[in-house]
Design a protein around this motif. Structure first.
Motif, short mmCIF file in Angstrom:
data_model
loop_
_atom_site.label_atom_id
_atom_site.label_comp_id
_atom_site.label_asym_id
_atom_site.label_seq_id
_atom_site.Cartn_x
_atom_site.Cartn_y
_atom_site.Cartn_z
N ASP A 79 0.83 -1.21 0.00
CA ASP A 79 0.00 0.00 0.00
C ASP A 79 0.87 1.26 0.00
O ASP A 79 0.59 2.20 -0.74
N ARG A 132 1.98 6.14 -7.34
CA ARG A 132 0.91 6.85 -8.04
C ARG A 132 1.18 8.35 -8.16
O ARG A 132 0.62 9.00 -9.03
N ARG A 133 2.02 8.90 -7.29
CA ARG A 133 2.34 10.33 -7.33
C ARG A 133 3.52 10.64 -8.24
O ARG A 133 3.88 11.79 -8.41
N ARG A 162 0.98 4.05 -2.97
CA ARG A 162 0.71 5.48 -2.72
C ARG A 162 1.85 6.33 -3.29
O ARG A 162 1.61 7.34 -3.94
#
Length: 194
Positions: free
Chosen positions: A65, A72-73, A69
């Motif tokens: 996870d 994705r940025r 996170r």
């Protein structure tokens, strides 16, 4: 008895028995006997075999996870793919992947519907989708997806005692980087982890 150590001992013993005998063929009673504890002591930490599996997957799921996170940025480019692979390889080094991978491989049928295992597979798919764009040809999408699989596959296919764990991980990361187009050519310098 130290509770965190007891919990870890239960996980290690269960993992070994599940791998050797099979998940379905191993009972909580057998795990308790192997550890030299009562079933009540085992129940204090884990009520079911599924609870043990869930506990083994918790850290991997949390780490996945966090990686998702972060990824994705980031821009979708070779540098990001390389960093995802390095971070993923580091996660695998820090967890118990060889033992867990062998357990999962040998118990595929029994684990097919287990929610944590299914959740981990979904996260792997989500992570692999960050390696390509919808317009990329199928060959590019497949090759880049295989980069992540390579890091797992090395722990199962090349464990023969001749390669050190560090050399095996280095080779797997190097091949993964090549597959992801993050490292090109065969004469590139050795890749080191974080």
């Amino acid at each position: 008895m130290n509770e965190p150590n007891t919990r870890a001992r239960i996980q290690q013993t269960a993992l070994r028995l599940f791998t050797e005998q099979g998940y379905e063929a191993t009972s909580l009673r057998e795990i308790a006997l192997q550890l030299g504890v009562t079933k009540a002591a085992l129940y204090y930490h884990f009520r079911t075999k599924d609870d043990i599996i869930a506990s083994l997957m918790e850290d991997r799921i949390e780490a996945m996870d966090a990686l998702l996170r972060w990824a994705r940025r980031q821009p979708r480019n070779a540098a990001t793919r390389a960093e995802i692979l390095r971070r993923f390889a580091a996660q695998l080094r820090e967890s118990r992947p060889p033992a867990v991978m062998r357990f999962m491989e040998r118990n595929q049928t029994a684990l097919r519907g287990h929610p944590q295992i299914a959740g981990l597979r979904r996260k792997m798919l989500l992570l692999s989708r960050l390696f390509y764009s919808a317009g990329d040809p199928p060959e590019v999408r497949l090759r880049r997806s295989m980069a992540l699989v390579t890091l797992h596959a090395a722990t199962l296919t090349l464990r023969n005692g001749r390669l050190s764990e560090a050399r095996l991980q280095q080779a797997a990361l190097r091949v993964a980087l090549q597959l992801a187009d993050a490292l090109t050519g065969v004469d590139t310098p050795a890749v080191t982890g974080h």
